[in-house]
Design an enzyme around this catalytic site. Structure first.
Site, PDB file in Angstrom:
ATOM      1  N   HIS A 138     -13.179   8.606   3.732  1.00 22.93           N
ATOM      2  CA  HIS A 138     -13.669   7.907   2.471  1.00 22.93           C
ATOM      3  C   HIS A 138     -13.173   6.718   2.642  1.00 22.93           C
ATOM      4  CE1 HIS A 138     -15.179   6.771  -1.484  1.00 22.93           C
ATOM      5  NE2 HIS A 138     -13.999   6.844  -1.774  1.00 22.93           N
ATOM      6  N   ARG A 151       0.805  -1.203   0.052  1.00 21.76           N
ATOM      7  CA  ARG A 151       0.076   0.134  -0.162  1.00 21.76           C
ATOM      8  C   ARG A 151       0.747   1.147   0.031  1.00 21.76           C
ATOM      9  NH1 ARG A 151      -3.201   2.349   4.333  1.00 21.76           N
ATOM     10  NH2 ARG A 151      -1.878   0.998   5.507  1.00 21.76           N
ATOM     11  N   ASP A 181     -20.225   9.028  -0.631  1.00 21.63           N
ATOM     12  CA  ASP A 181     -20.821   8.131   0.580  1.00 21.63           C
ATOM     13  C   ASP A 181     -22.142   8.730   0.907  1.00 21.63           C
ATOM     14  OD1 ASP A 181     -18.139   6.391   1.333  1.00 21.63           O
ATOM     15  OD2 ASP A 181     -17.706   8.413   0.615  1.00 21.63           O
TER      16      ASP A 181
HETATM   17  P1  NAD Z   1      -8.107   3.896 -14.217  1.00 20.83           P
HETATM   18  O1  NAD Z   1      -6.790   3.268 -14.024  1.00 20.83           O
HETATM   19  O2  NAD Z   1      -8.986   3.843 -15.133  1.00 20.83           O
HETATM   20  O3  NAD Z   1      -7.249   5.625 -14.650  1.00 20.83           O
HETATM   21  C1  NAD Z   1      -6.162   6.043 -14.178  1.00 20.83           C
HETATM   22  C2  NAD Z   1      -5.641   6.993 -15.281  1.00 20.83           C
HETATM   23  O4  NAD Z   1      -4.590   7.578 -14.748  1.00 20.83           O
HETATM   24  C3  NAD Z   1      -5.139   5.955 -16.460  1.00 20.83           C
HETATM   25  O5  NAD Z   1      -5.606   6.358 -17.738  1.00 20.83           O
HETATM   26  C4  NAD Z   1      -3.545   6.497 -16.452  1.00 20.83           C
HETATM   27  O6  NAD Z   1      -3.124   6.533 -17.828  1.00 20.83           O
HETATM   28  C5  NAD Z   1      -3.649   7.868 -15.684  1.00 20.83           C
HETATM   29  N1  NAD Z   1      -2.428   8.197 -15.254  1.00 20.83           N
HETATM   30  C6  NAD Z   1      -1.498   7.717 -14.489  1.00 20.83           C
HETATM   31  N2  NAD Z   1      -0.500   8.387 -14.238  1.00 20.83           N
HETATM   32  C7  NAD Z   1      -0.745   9.715 -14.798  1.00 20.83           C
HETATM   33  C8  NAD Z   1      -0.165  11.012 -14.903  1.00 20.83           C
HETATM   34  N3  NAD Z   1       1.075  11.226 -14.146  1.00 20.83           N
HETATM   35  N4  NAD Z   1      -0.789  11.918 -15.590  1.00 20.83           N
HETATM   36  C9  NAD Z   1      -1.848  11.711 -16.402  1.00 20.83           C
HETATM   37  N5  NAD Z   1      -2.653  10.720 -16.129  1.00 20.83           N
HETATM   38  C10 NAD Z   1      -2.069   9.776 -15.619  1.00 20.83           C
HETATM   39  O7  NAD Z   1      -8.527   4.243 -12.689  1.00 20.83           O
HETATM   40  P2  NAD Z   1      -9.942   4.959 -12.401  1.00 20.83           P
HETATM   41  O8  NAD Z   1     -10.963   3.647 -12.197  1.00 20.83           O
HETATM   42  O9  NAD Z   1     -10.211   5.805 -13.396  1.00 20.83           O
HETATM   43  O10 NAD Z   1      -9.614   5.447 -10.968  1.00 20.83           O
HETATM   44  C11 NAD Z   1      -8.682   6.468 -10.860  1.00 20.83           C
HETATM   45  C12 NAD Z   1      -8.603   6.822  -9.349  1.00 20.83           C
HETATM   46  O11 NAD Z   1     -10.023   7.241  -8.882  1.00 20.83           O
HETATM   47  C13 NAD Z   1      -8.248   5.640  -8.604  1.00 20.83           C
HETATM   48  O12 NAD Z   1      -7.222   6.218  -7.472  1.00 20.83           O
HETATM   49  C14 NAD Z   1      -9.396   5.165  -7.625  1.00 20.83           C
HETATM   50  O13 NAD Z   1      -9.203   4.371  -6.816  1.00 20.83           O
HETATM   51  C15 NAD Z   1     -10.206   6.490  -7.711  1.00 20.83           C
HETATM   52  N6  NAD Z   1     -11.574   6.518  -7.201  1.00 20.83           N
HETATM   53  C16 NAD Z   1     -11.984   7.566  -6.381  1.00 20.83           C
HETATM   54  C17 NAD Z   1     -13.347   7.323  -5.871  1.00 20.83           C
HETATM   55  C18 NAD Z   1     -13.749   8.434  -4.982  1.00 20.83           C
HETATM   56  O14 NAD Z   1     -14.731   8.466  -4.444  1.00 20.83           O
HETATM   57  N7  NAD Z   1     -12.862   9.395  -4.603  1.00 20.83           N
HETATM   58  C19 NAD Z   1     -14.293   6.408  -6.626  1.00 20.83           C
HETATM   59  C20 NAD Z   1     -13.953   5.558  -7.497  1.00 20.83           C
HETATM   60  C21 NAD Z   1     -12.406   5.531  -7.773  1.00 20.83           C
END
Ligand code: NAD
Length: 314
Positions: A175, A85, A148
């Site tokens: 969260h 993690r 949430d």
């Molecule tokens: P995903 O893997 O589909 O997308 C992540 C994207 O980030 C990828 O397309 C990757 O190429 C891009 N990326 C990585 N490094 C980068 C950089 N330096 N510059 C620009 N782009 C970059 O993941 P996802 O399902 O879209 O989830 C994204 C984030 O959102 C995760 O951390 C996930 O846990 C989080 N999330 C948050 C909530 C919330 O309630 N806050 C809910 C769902 C998901």
């Protein structure tokens, strides 16, 4: 108003789609480390315009931030086999540094909306990075428990048979697993929950409360088990935040921001109800909590603080 979404994976792309459907911005720019993905997502979303509203959407670069009001951060690395993690956190912190430094170099006045998980710790890290560039913490807002809170309102509204928009109920704190559902101050269109259920003759007991609590707290695990990741709910929350800021709507939303002191826990980033408007965070609201909820909020603050300390003292 222009919004730039950095990270156009599932969360970034569905946020763009939700923003377009809400007509919450005039211009949406997608940036992703995988440029092809950003281009493809922008094109796909653009093809829905004739059915909704003309919004300019395209894959861009950091130069497009010049006249943007909001930057949504939805970029993130996913956990690789064998990666801890903490290793993932370090990787994501490096991504945040890259994004924030490049953004501020072009436009130091933007409001950052952070969605990347674990959102409270990542928002805290973003706040510290931005501080190095002289950006005040008030400019960095984590989506926190906005989602949430929406889950709570959806499940409770569905059980009592009321439009969730008329359910005023909050989830605060982390969260994540330690989040706190505030049962003590719920009102349904201004009527306290106990009065509403008595008046409508609705069965309500601890078992029903526990079922709703489980549905809210464990929603992400259940969705991930079924389809790999969650994105529509958070996209709805991001689109709402973008709309509220762009239109200065002054809505009350449970976002994650830096708190100086939460019941003795200093310098911790977590969610409480905030007034959100054109300048971003307009301040926290003094929510009334029961003794038990206060204790649970403190515990949640301690848990987030431990995670922040684990990262900072690595
Ligand atoms: P995903 O893997 O589909 O997308 C992540 C994207 O980030 C990828 O397309 C990757 O190429 C891009 N990326 C990585 N490094 C980068 C950089 N330096 N510059 C620009 N782009 C970059 O993941 P996802 O399902 O879209 O989830 C994204 C984030 O959102 C995760 O951390 C996930 O846990 C989080 N999330 C948050 C909530 C919330 O309630 N806050 C809910 C769902 C998901």
């Amino acid at each position: 108003m222009k919004v730039v979404i950095i990270g156009s994976g599932m969360v970034g792309a569905t946020s763009a789609y939700a923003i377009m459907m809400r007509k919450a911005a005039s211009d949406i720019v997608l940036i992703d480390a995988n440029e092809k993905r950003a281009i493809a997502e922008a094109q796909d979303i653009m093809h829905a315009f004739p059915f909704v509203a003309a919004t300019d959407i395209y894959a861009g670069s950091y130069q497009d931030l010049k006249d943007a009001k909001i930057v949504v951060i939805a970029a993130g690395a996913s956990q690789k086999p064998g990666e801890t993690r903490l290793m993932l956190m370090e990787k994501n912190a490096a991504i945040m540094r890259d994004i924030i430094s490049k953004t501020i170099a072009v436009n130091p006045n933007v409001i950052f909306l952070v969605a990347t998980n674990p959102v409270d710790v990542i928002t805290h890290i973003c706040i510290n990075i931005a501080k190095e560039f002289g950006i005040p913490s008030s400019k960095i807002i984590g989506s926190g428990t906005t989602l949430d809170t929406a889950r709570f309102r959806s499940l409770l509204g569905s059980y009592i048979g009321v439009d969730p928009q008329n359910v005023h109920a909050y989830v605060i704190g982390e969260h994540g697993d330690s989040e706190v559902l505030c049962w003590s101050n719920i009102d349904i269109g201004g009527v306290p929950l106990e009065d509403f259920i008595a008046h409508r003759n609705i069965e309500f007991n601890e078992e029903i409360k526990n079922k709703i609590d489980d549905g809210v707290r464990n929603a992400a695990y259940k969705i991930i088990e079924g389809k790999g990741s969650t994105y529509y709910g958070i996209a709805g929350a991001v689109a709402k935040l973008v709309e509220v800021i762009n239109r200065d709507n002054r809505a009350v939303l449970t976002v994650s921001t830096l708190k100086e002191d939460v019941d003795g826990i200093k310098n911790v980033t977590l969610s409480l109800p905030h007034l959100i408007g054109g300048d971003g965070d307009l301040g926290v609201l003094p929510i009334r909590l029961s003794v038990k909820e206060k204790m649970l909020l403190k515990k949640s603050a301690e848990i987030i603080k431990e995670k922040i300390d684990e990262y900072e003292n690595k």
